[in-house]
Design a protein around this motif. Structure first.
Motif, mmCIF file in Angstrom:
data_model
loop_
_atom_site.group_PDB
_atom_site.id
_atom_site.type_symbol
_atom_site.label_atom_id
_atom_site.label_comp_id
_atom_site.label_asym_id
_atom_site.label_seq_id
_atom_site.Cartn_x
_atom_site.Cartn_y
_atom_site.Cartn_z
ATOM 1 N N ILE A 83 20.172 1.893 -0.465
ATOM 2 C CA ILE A 83 21.068 2.777 0.305
ATOM 3 C C ILE A 83 20.738 4.235 -0.017
ATOM 4 N N GLY A 84 20.432 4.486 -1.285
ATOM 5 C CA GLY A 84 20.084 5.867 -1.666
ATOM 6 C C GLY A 84 18.910 6.365 -0.850
ATOM 7 N N TYR A 85 17.856 5.556 -0.791
ATOM 8 C CA TYR A 85 16.669 6.037 -0.078
ATOM 9 C C TYR A 85 16.921 6.086 1.424
ATOM 10 N N MET A 113 10.812 23.667 7.536
ATOM 11 C CA MET A 113 11.954 22.725 7.508
ATOM 12 C C MET A 113 11.566 21.429 8.218
ATOM 13 N N ALA A 114 10.918 21.587 9.384
ATOM 14 C CA ALA A 114 10.591 20.385 10.173
ATOM 15 C C ALA A 114 9.649 19.490 9.377
ATOM 16 N N VAL A 115 8.627 20.108 8.777
ATOM 17 C CA VAL A 115 7.636 19.291 8.029
ATOM 18 C C VAL A 115 8.349 18.541 6.902
ATOM 19 N N LEU A 116 9.157 19.250 6.119
ATOM 20 C CA LEU A 116 9.839 18.586 4.996
ATOM 21 C C LEU A 116 10.759 17.485 5.523
ATOM 22 N N ALA A 117 11.427 17.768 6.630
ATOM 23 C CA ALA A 117 12.393 16.771 7.146
ATOM 24 C C ALA A 117 11.654 15.501 7.554
ATOM 25 N N VAL A 118 10.539 15.682 8.279
ATOM 26 C CA VAL A 118 9.840 14.467 8.766
ATOM 27 C C VAL A 118 9.291 13.671 7.583
ATOM 28 N N ILE A 119 8.742 14.396 6.608
ATOM 29 C CA ILE A 119 8.258 13.661 5.423
ATOM 30 C C ILE A 119 9.432 12.898 4.809
ATOM 31 N N GLY A 120 10.556 13.552 4.739
ATOM 32 C CA GLY A 120 11.745 12.902 4.164
ATOM 33 C C GLY A 120 12.087 11.634 4.924
ATOM 34 N N ILE A 121 12.029 11.724 6.261
ATOM 35 C CA ILE A 121 12.412 10.542 7.071
ATOM 36 C C ILE A 121 11.488 9.370 6.742
ATOM 37 N N ILE A 122 10.192 9.599 6.910
ATOM 38 C CA ILE A 122 9.241 8.477 6.757
ATOM 39 C C ILE A 122 9.202 8.034 5.289
ATOM 40 N N TYR A 123 9.325 9.002 4.395
ATOM 41 C CA TYR A 123 9.208 8.712 2.957
ATOM 42 C C TYR A 123 10.388 7.860 2.506
ATOM 43 N N GLY A 124 11.594 8.254 2.938
ATOM 44 C CA GLY A 124 12.791 7.514 2.511
ATOM 45 C C GLY A 124 12.695 6.071 2.955
ATOM 46 N N ALA A 125 12.274 5.875 4.225
ATOM 47 C CA ALA A 125 12.198 4.483 4.722
ATOM 48 C C ALA A 125 11.150 3.708 3.945
ATOM 49 N N LEU A 126 9.987 4.312 3.727
ATOM 50 C CA LEU A 126 8.901 3.564 3.065
ATOM 51 C C LEU A 126 9.295 3.200 1.638
ATOM 52 N N VAL A 127 9.837 4.151 0.913
ATOM 53 C CA VAL A 127 10.174 3.833 -0.487
ATOM 54 C C VAL A 127 11.311 2.821 -0.508
ATOM 55 N N GLY A 128 12.160 2.888 0.494
ATOM 56 C CA GLY A 128 13.268 1.923 0.548
ATOM 57 C C GLY A 128 12.748 0.497 0.590
ATOM 58 N N LEU A 129 11.560 0.343 1.178
ATOM 59 C CA LEU A 129 10.994 -1.022 1.272
ATOM 60 C C LEU A 129 10.820 -1.633 -0.110
ATOM 61 N N GLY A 131 0.822 -1.207 0.000
ATOM 62 C CA GLY A 131 0.000 0.000 0.000
ATOM 63 C C GLY A 131 0.850 1.249 0.000
ATOM 64 N N ILE A 132 1.267 1.673 1.164
ATOM 65 C CA ILE A 132 1.848 3.026 1.303
ATOM 66 C C ILE A 132 3.146 3.138 0.518
ATOM 67 N N SER A 133 4.032 2.148 0.695
ATOM 68 C CA SER A 133 5.349 2.407 0.080
ATOM 69 C C SER A 133 5.231 2.326 -1.436
ATOM 70 N N ARG A 134 4.258 1.535 -1.919
ATOM 71 C CA ARG A 134 4.142 1.524 -3.390
ATOM 72 C C ARG A 134 3.685 2.912 -3.844
ATOM 73 N N LEU A 135 2.730 3.466 -3.031
ATOM 74 C CA LEU A 135 2.255 4.822 -3.396
ATOM 75 C C LEU A 135 3.433 5.799 -3.380
#
Lengths: 638, 100, 493, 481
Positions: free
Chosen positions: C308-310, C283-299, A579-583
């Motif tokens: 490693i990039g993500y 800055m804080a909002v962008l940083a937190v999105i970056g944190i969670i986003y990088g980990a999720l896309v890394g999956l 779900g989320i990470s694919r999005l």
């Protein structure tokens, strides 16, 4: 600051007890990876010294009243005064003795069990890493330092569960264990941060003293207590996060004996006891702990009733016994929880080591297979197994009875009878599933017993371990020692009570006034459980099918671990992964990349248009020049 | 002053526009050069008018130079155009579109 | 901000060692590949030793700017060659030294066009060194671009997957960043009225009006943020990582992204504090999105380097969060995390490099069962992966701890999200380790021989640094504190 | 009136006369190589002598022809630049095979006359002398462009160049007439005193606009840039190089002089310049992105660079003028290096396609490095002279408050880097279909390439000595006003 400063002898002993295993871990990994024998003796040597030091410390300070402290400023960053150091008081002393004895016995036992395994030195390296982490956790003076080693214990459990990394299921179980405990640790970490922001000092002694926390609003105390309890739930596999412990049985049996029965999972209960005065400040939190303890105790015992894998049965029983300890502590009885922790460490390690001998000998985990292959002919493990099971179910002469009785006493003290009823039901179920296993082993059935489909047959253990004779003594001695402990420990209840109870800081009722009839009722229920097990499994004609197995729906429910595993699987795969990470990934590729690449394409396209404009006929250009000049002239008028 | 300077400017402006229009519209290279010549003359007229209006002779000298330079320009331009005609056989600017 | 001139110009010596190294490499004929590698090893070693000396000789108690070298360059515009180091730049110089030396060793087995590779590599690192040590805005920008254009050639010529696209994308992104930074720097220069680019003079509080500070901070934050991998503008870094050869992606992820964060810290925050306070929320909002986003896309990634990039995007998000908390701990944690992440990513890329050189594939499904075949090499990757998760005992834990602590004080909700990401990052890092390294011994790679001592040295150095900092973090915190505490005290509230 | 202050002009007049005489001497039928070498050597000798003469008269002061021809440090600096540009172009005319051998004398004659005309233009202080010298230089360039052996391209370029050139000069003349009529005088210094006051009247403004139109033609700014792509592509490589460097530098000089004198007051003029600069920057960069032919790409990049120059001019103060002068010098160096590589790669004088650059780094690393440095300097990457030029212009612009304009300029820099990187990618990355022979580069060419790389990089790192010269050159502009 922290009680009387420790004089050099204590300090030296403490440093030796904790740092030596770490040194041996590094030495094995770097230097003696090639020579298994040497690394084994290196690790066992460091464990013996740790054991000796802790016993010496216990003896030296048995009369200790105020905790001894020592601290050094390791992380000198400005806003954070987080001193790292040691703290010794009665609870620590007891804990380090328990931990070091079990570690010592298991390491000796592993000499036989792991003989011939290609990763032998690596195994001992991880064992000493665990010893270092557990010992330092026990003596840490500061909540953050405790968290530091708390995660290192999680790391060593990950490494040891996934020890035979060729097996996919082992690595999968290791990953699952690490991630689940990590979830608990995240809550613990948030709790610590909240505490630090509001009180400014994470020292355990400071947190326990009611005076220091006077200014802090009660609602906040409940919140941070619940968060810290999240860590305990993760580490001691309580209700929401319990499914990783049965899978952790993938690791070698001595590991299960050491980590997943006696010491690691007990760290959560130790933390509970450690912060008992802090937790007891908020009644709401205590009742929540009580509830979670009860749920996980009942849940686990139901799962134990249907499991065919000998190690999984003991794993489920560990969860339920931990539930008992947390119920006791939640009920406000500090001594009952700690005492049960100690006795449980003894007999649960014993049970695991015995099943280890069986698995080592017959290379299968299935109880029915083991009994058919003649497990009962091996004298020492069988006798000690029966002894352990008896202690587990709380039969009188053994230590289990005394600690179970203390727990029941604490439950009886509570106003609401529900907890007591649950406790008694738990006693009954415990007796039932432990003796179910014993009777299956003692009375083998030739015909393959048909069990309704659906129980996941346990994967065969790594066959690479030859059942060598030389290791026999190394495996037998720890069994005998543990058996004596389970028998003897029960009689030490009163001296232990004085030692633990007296040493307790202000607050915390020491076991409510025991209702007269609870110990008798508990004993009666235990015997009833044994009787039912005898009827269903022990009797000549019994078809060795539990009463639960007759009801397929119930059987599947318990076998599927109440579908918690399925829920987590669903959560991770569907919700997060697909779900989320694919999005997010699509967003990354399509939205951001698409947008910016589109912008660049647009620029290049407009470039192409511009280029085409240039190739017009000469006169169009003249016209264009004239037009632009005219426009610029007109512009003047605006 | 025989005619007010403003009228001279007007005349020159119309002449300039005419020249430009001729240069842009006609499909013959020589006619384009002719159009540009007309524009040059329009400028010369302004110069003469201005020098009369300002009573200083600079304008006149300027016109003399314009005539001379316009002559050289035409000679160079026609040389290239004739050269082009001998090569491509046409005066039509539409033929000269090879460069992309 | 008192300054203490340097007895011996160490900083210029570091720069010189890179430039002279480059010249030496250019002079060596192309065929003598081993000689080129040895020369580059020697020169990178010299620069490492010098940066080590600077790190340890930095006077902790005195603080302020030390090792100062000043030379007028373009007096009419007030530009001067003004080098100096303070608490923030000393760790980064040491980080550059370590990553530089280990990067050279990692590419020891390069065969194609060795001379050009190492020459451009030295130029890249010279740019990075220059930026960390210069206290003059003009030179900060010059060194920023000097480190930019060799990056294109390094990736485009020696890169791996989709190298042209990756190289072009990276260069245009970074140049777009500089397109925002240059106007901001000149704007500050013009608005200050002092006709000087020297950073120390411009730092004088109250020099710029709040509106100037807000405008300039936004431009600088976006400009340097692109390089630091701030959330919406981060897509170049995974593509760049994957496309670059290992030595370059070590420097790229390990140090280049730190230039972005350092730029934000040095230029944006220290020159426009009011702007910083104003934009801290964004800055804080962008940083937190970056944190969670990088980990999720890394999956979702199947390519080791993409993972490693993500993960770098996620870790740089932690740095951004630290910077956005406008507190002393936030700054300390952010700079510490920059250092720790630099070392960790360098170790990750170096071990992936080793594996890629042997198996010629980075795709995780194709790998698997390596731990049995090459135990030591995979052990390095696992150590780095564990550091990536933020395990105590390794350096990243302290960075994240301090940043989360500061974040909790200021933005409790963001702090919770960031801590929850620890679990997600544990999940995806261990999943990679499990798929790529554990599992039955892979017949296809049976023949690989394990890492020899010589090839292992870069990884041993990096792992040792991670462990030392993990156990004794105040080694670095004391240095950072000398700069963050005086700066934060002087901050106009 | 001592004639020595017009030393350089006199010298170049004599040199062009000498080549005119050479064209009359009967050429031996089989123009064997020796003949061509002889002209080339004499040309080089005369050009280098010219540089010495200009350097000697750098500090000359004074005026001639009743103030129509003023000589000051500003004009002398530009004369030295022009003589340097001529010398460099002549150096790369080693073997021009796309112009018949018997035409070589005319070629050098026209080159020297054009340089003479540009020198006159640079120190022209009267509308008339501006007009005459501008026309003289344009005519010689028209013929140079048409001289190319390949009939089709050279001819077509020549016609287009001529038509647009004469149209522009007609417009300029009309503008001058309007200026003269309203200002009452044709001398620039007097006009400087009178004009700022009259900026409100439409006649003056349109006059000024039309006059600048003529110079924009020289600089290839937006409305008058149509000739650039075709002329660069059509003309032979050396002539295109000359147009890109020398005539552009002279164009910058004359615009500076006119704007400094006439354009002080009017905000309208600044608006017009802003519009023109933004459009020509964007149009130049966008169109260059899709080019396949190397010279056409360089043409569009020239259009873009004229946009950057306009930013320097529209600042209308000493800092802006000195930045523009520095940028003129930078342009000369960068464009010359780029064209030098183009000439080296195509001995037979054909138009170089970007794909043909493939494998250049293997064929001759020095030329590849020269191309790399030139293109990065054109793009404005720091350690090069191009960056310092852009940086000076941007500081001047922001000091006057044109922040938005600078941001647009920086975005254009990003776009321009894209197509420069495409060229570098071709040179360093692509491998040619069939392995081309390594390029043999004669020693003087190697020396020239090395020298130009050194100039670009050194001026990028230590630009202070050049900036001082530019600032000194900008003083005379400000004195008179």
């Amino acid at each position: 600051m922290v009680g009387s400063p420790a004089h050099p002898v204590d300090l030296a002993a403490l440093i030796a007890a904790t740092m030596l295993p770490f040194a041996s871990f590094l030495a094995i990994l770097v230097v003696t990876r090639g020579r298994p024998r040497l690394s084994a003796w290196l690790s066992i040597g460091s464990v013996t010294i740790t054991l000796a030091c802790s016993i010496a410390l216990l003896a030296l300070h048995s009369g200790l009243t105020t905790p001894i402290g020592f601290s050094a400023d390791l992380i000198g960053s400005s806003g954070l005064n987080i001193p790292f150091g040691f703290l010794l008081d009665r609870l620590n002393l007891l804990m380090i003795v328990v931990v070091s004895t079990i570690c010592f016995l298991v390491q000796v036992y592993s000499l036989g069990y792991m003989a011939g395994d290609p990763g032998f030195s690596r195994y001992y390296a991880f064992m000493s890493l665990f010893t270092w982490a557990m010992m330092s956790l026990a003596v840490s003076a500061n909540l953050l330092q405790l968290y530091f080693f708390w995660e290192l214990v999680g790391l060593s459990s990950y490494l040891l569960i996934g020890f035979w990394y060729e097996k996919f299921s082992a690595t999968q179980a290791g990953k699952k264990a690490f991630v689940m405990t990590r979830a608990g640790d995240a809550a613990f970490f948030i709790g610590i941060l909240l505490l630090f922001i509001h009180t400014g000092d994470l020292g355990i002694v400071n947190l326990d003293s009611r005076a220091a926390l006077a200014g802090v609003p009660p609602s906040f105390i409940t919140l941070s207590a619940l968060l810290i309890f999240g860590g305990i739930v993760g580490k001691s596999a309580q209700f929401p996060l319990l499914t990783w412990l049965p899978d952790a049985m993938e690791g070698p049996t001595p590991v299960s004996a050491l980590l997943h029965s006696a010491t690691m999972v007990a760290a959560g209960v130790y933390l509970f006891a450690r912060l008992f005065p802090f937790f007891s400040m908020s009644a709401v939190a205590m009742s929540v702990f009580l509830a979670i303890g009860t749920i996980s105790m009942l849940l686990a015992s139901t799962m134990a009733m249907v499991s065919r894998d000998i190690k999984k049965v003991w794993a489920f029983s560990t969860i339920s016994q931990l539930g008992f300890m947390i119920m006791a502590l939640g009920a406000g009885s500090y001594f009952a929880g700690v005492f049960h922790l100690t006795t449980h460490a003894g007999f649960k390690a014993l049970l695991f080591l015995c099943s280890g001998v069986f698995i080592h000998r017959f290379e299968t985990n299935d109880v029915y297979e083991l009994s058919r292959l003649g497990a009962k002919r091996m004298l020492i493990p069988m006798v000690t197994m029966v002894l352990g099971a008896a202690a587990l179910s709380g039969l009188p002469p053994l230590s289990g009875y005394f600690s179970k009785e203390a727990v029941m006493g604490s439950l009886a003290g509570l106003p609401n009878p529900v907890w007591l009823g649950a406790g008694l039901a738990g006693v009954f179920l415990t007796a039932y599933y432990s003796f179910r296993l014993i009777f299956i082993l003692l009375f083998p059935r030739e015909t393959a017993v048909t069990i309704p489909v659906g129980t996941p047959s346990p994967p065969p253990q790594a066959a690479g371990i030859p059942a060598g004779a030389p290791g026999a003594w190394a495996m037998a001695v720890p069994l005998i020692v543990l058996a004596t402990i389970t028998v003897v420990l029960g009689f030490f209840e009163t001296p232990l009570k004085n030692f633990i109870g007296a040493g307790m800081l202000a607050g915390g009722s020491v076991g409510g006034e025991a209702l007269s009839w609870t110990p008798l009722a508990a004993l009666a229920l235990a015997l009833a459980g044994v009787g039912l097990a005898w009827v269903e499994f022990g009797r000549k004609g019994a078809r060795q099918i539990g009463f639960v197995d007759r009801i397929p729906i119930l059987h599947r429910l318990f076998a599927e671990r109440w579908y918690i595993d399925r829920f987590y699987g669903l959560l991770v795969n569907l919700v997060i992964d697909r779900g989320i990470s694919r999005l997010c990934y699509l967003n990354d590729r399509k939205v951001i990349d698409g947008g910016i690449d589109g912008l660049c394409e647009g620029a290049v396209e407009s470039g192409r248009v511009m280029a085409v404009l240039q190739t017009g006929m000469v006169q169009y250009r003249l016209l264009a020049i004239f037009a632009v000049l005219a426009l610029l002239a007109l512009y003047f008028y605006y | 002053m025989i005619a007010p300077f403003r009228d001279i400017l007007l005349l020159a402006a119309t002449l300039f526009a005419l020249g430009a229009f001729c240069a842009v519209v006609r499909r013959n290279l020589i006619m384009i050069v002719l159009g540009i010549e007309i524009m040059l003359n329009a400028a010369a007229i302004v110069f003469v008018g201005a020098s009369l209006h300002l009573n200083n002779l600079d304008g006149q000298t300027f016109v003399l130079f314009i005539l001379a330079v316009a002559a050289t320009e035409v000679s160079v331009g026609l040389a290239i155009i004739v050269y082009a005609f001998r090569r491509t056989g046409s005066f039509d600017p539409r033929h000269f579109n090879l460069l992309r | 901000m008192q300054m203490e001139p340097a007895s011996f110009p160490f900083l210029s010596a570091i720069l010189l060692s890179c430039v002279v190294g480059m010249m030496a490499i250019i002079l060596i004929p192309e065929e003598r590949q081993l000689l080129i590698k040895q020369v580059s090893g020697v020169f990178s070693g010299i620069s490492l030793l010098l940066s080590l000396y600077v790190f340890f000789a930095f006077n902790r108690s005195l603080g302020g700017v030390q090792f100062v070298e000043h030379l007028n360059w373009i007096p009419s515009l007030g530009i001067s060659y003004f080098n100096g180091v303070d608490g923030f730049s000393v760790p980064n110089i040491l980080l550059t030294g370590i990553v530089f030396f280990t990067g050279v060793l990692t590419m020891w087995e390069l065969k194609t066009r060795v001379k050009e590779y190492f020459a451009l590599y030295f130029l890249l690192v010279a740019g990075v060194y220059g930026l960390f040590m210069s206290m003059d805005l003009f030179f900060i920008f010059v060194w920023y671009d000097v480190s930019l254009f060799p990056m294109y050639l390094l990736i485009a010529v020696w890169g791996t997957t989709r190298k042209e696209y990756g190289a072009m994308k990276l260069t245009l992104y970074l140049l777009a960043g500089s397109a925002l930074i240059l106007p901001a720097i000149i704007f500050l220069w013009a608005k200050s009225g002092l006709n000087t680019f020297s950073f120390v003079l411009l730092m004088h509080p109250g020099l710029f009006t709040p509106s100037v500070q807000k405008f300039a901070f936004l431009l600088l934050f976006l400009g340097f943020g692109i390089l630091a991998g701030v959330w919406p503008l981060h897509t170049w870094s995974p593509d760049g990582h994957v496309a670059a050869p290992h030595g370059v992606s070590m420097v790229h992820a390990g140090v280049l992204m730190k230039i972005g964060a350092f730029g934000v810290l040095r230029v944006a925050i220290m020159l426009c504090p009011l702007g910083w306070i104003y934009w801290a929320k964004l800055m804080a909002v962008l940083a937190v999105i970056g944190i969670i986003y990088g980990a999720l896309v890394g999956l979702r990634q199947t390519d080791l380097k993409y993972v490693i990039g993500y993960s770098s995007v996620s870790h740089m998000g932690v740095v951004g969060l630290g910077l956005s908390t406008v507190t002393v701990e936030g700054l300390n944690g952010a700079v510490f995390q920059m250092f720790a992440h630099g070392i960790m990513t360098a170790l990750l890329f170096s071990s992936v490099g080793y594996i890629y050189d042997r198996t010629h594939t980075k795709m995780i499904p194709e790998l698997g069962g390596l731990s049995r075949v090459v135990p030591v090499a995979s052990a390095f990757f696992i150590v780095a992966a564990l550091a990536g998760i933020g395990l105590p005992g390794l350096a990243n834990f302290w960075g994240e701890l301090v940043v989360f602590l500061a974040a909790f004080k200021v933005y409790p909700l963001f702090g919770v999200i960031a801590v929850v990401t620890l679990v997600v990052s544990a999940l995806f890092m261990l999943r990679v380790v499990q798929k790529a390294f554990y599992g039955p011994a892979n017949p296809r790679y049976a023949g690989l021989q394990d890492v020899t001592l010589w090839l292992g040295t870069p990884r041993i150095i990096l792992a040792a640094v991670l462990l030392i900092l993990g156990l004794y973090p105040s080694l670095l915190f004391n240095v950072i504190r000398t700069a963050s505490v005086p700066f934060m005290n002087g901050l106009p509230r | 009136m001592n004639w020595m202050i017009a030393g350089p002009e006199i010298f170049y007049f004599a040199a062009s006369l000498w080549f005119l005489l050479l064209t009359f001497t009967a050429q031996p039928k089989p123009a064997q190589n020796g003949g061509r070498r002889r002209e080339y050597l004499t040309a080089i000798f005369l050009a280098s002598l010219g540089i010495l003469v200009c350097l000697a008269s750098v500090h000359a002061q004074g005026w001639l022809f009743t103030r129509g021809f003023s000589v000051d440090f500003f004009s002398q600096v530009f004369k030295t630049l022009l003589s340097l540009g001529l010398f460099l172009i002549v150096c790369i005319c080693g073997q021009i095979n796309d112009i018949e051998d018997r035409r070589h004398n005319e070629f050098y004659f026209l080159l020297f006359t054009c340089t003479l005309a540009l020198m006159l233009l640079v120190s022209a202080d009267h509308l008339l002398s501006i007009y005459v010298s501008l026309e003289l230089s344009s005519y010689s360039l028209y013929i140079l462009v048409a001289l190319r052996k390949k009939r089709g391209q050279g001819l077509e370029a020549g016609i287009k160049y001529f038509l647009i050139g004469s149209f522009a000069s007609a417009v300029m003349l009309f503008g001058m007439a309007l200026l003269y009529s309203s200002a009452g005088t044709a001398y620039l210094p007097e006009m400087a005193k009178v004009l700022p006051g009259m900026m409100a009247s439409p006649a003056v403004v349109t006059g000024l606009l039309f006059t600048l139109g003529g110079f924009f033609f020289k600089l290839a700014v937006f409305p008058f840039h149509f000739w650039a792509p075709d002329t660069y592509q059509g003309a032979s490589n050396q002539v295109a190089a000359y147009i890109a460097t020398a005539s552009k530098v002279a164009g910058i000089a004359i615009i500076l002089r006119v704007v400094a004198s006439a354009g002080q007051g009017s905000t309208y003029l600044v608006h017009v310049l802003v519009i023109l600069s933004v459009v020509s920057m964007t149009l130049g960069n966008l169109a260059a992105m899709v080019q396949k032919d190397m010279k056409r790409l360089l043409a569009f990049s020239t259009v873009a660079h004229s946009g950057y120059v306009l930013i320097g001019i529209l600042v209308l103060d000493a800092a802006g003028y000195s930045a523009t002068i520095f940028y003129a010098l930078a342009l000369l160096a960068m464009k010359f290096t780029a064209f030098m590589v183009v000439v080296e790669l195509t001995p037979d004088g054909r138009n170089l396609q970007i794909e043909e650059l493939a494998g250049l780094h293997r064929r001759s690393p020095l030329m590849a490095l020269a191309l790399l440095v030139a293109l990065f300097s054109l793009a404005g990457i720091p350690p090069t002279i191009g960056f310092t030029g852009k940086f000076l212009i941007f500081t001047a612009a922001i000091q006057k408050g044109y922040v938005a304009l600078v941001i647009i300029a920086m975005v254009n820099v990003v776009i321009s880097l894209y197509y420069y990187l495409l060229v570098i990618k071709a040179a360093y990355l692509l491998e040619p279909a069939e392995a081309l022979p390594p390029l043999v580069v004669s020693f003087p060419k190697k020396l020239l390439a090395g020298l130009s790389i050194a100039v670009i990089v050194v001026a990028g790192f230590f630009p202070w000595w050049l900036i001082q010269i530019a600032q000194a050159a900008a003083q005379p502009l400000m004195l008179g006003r």
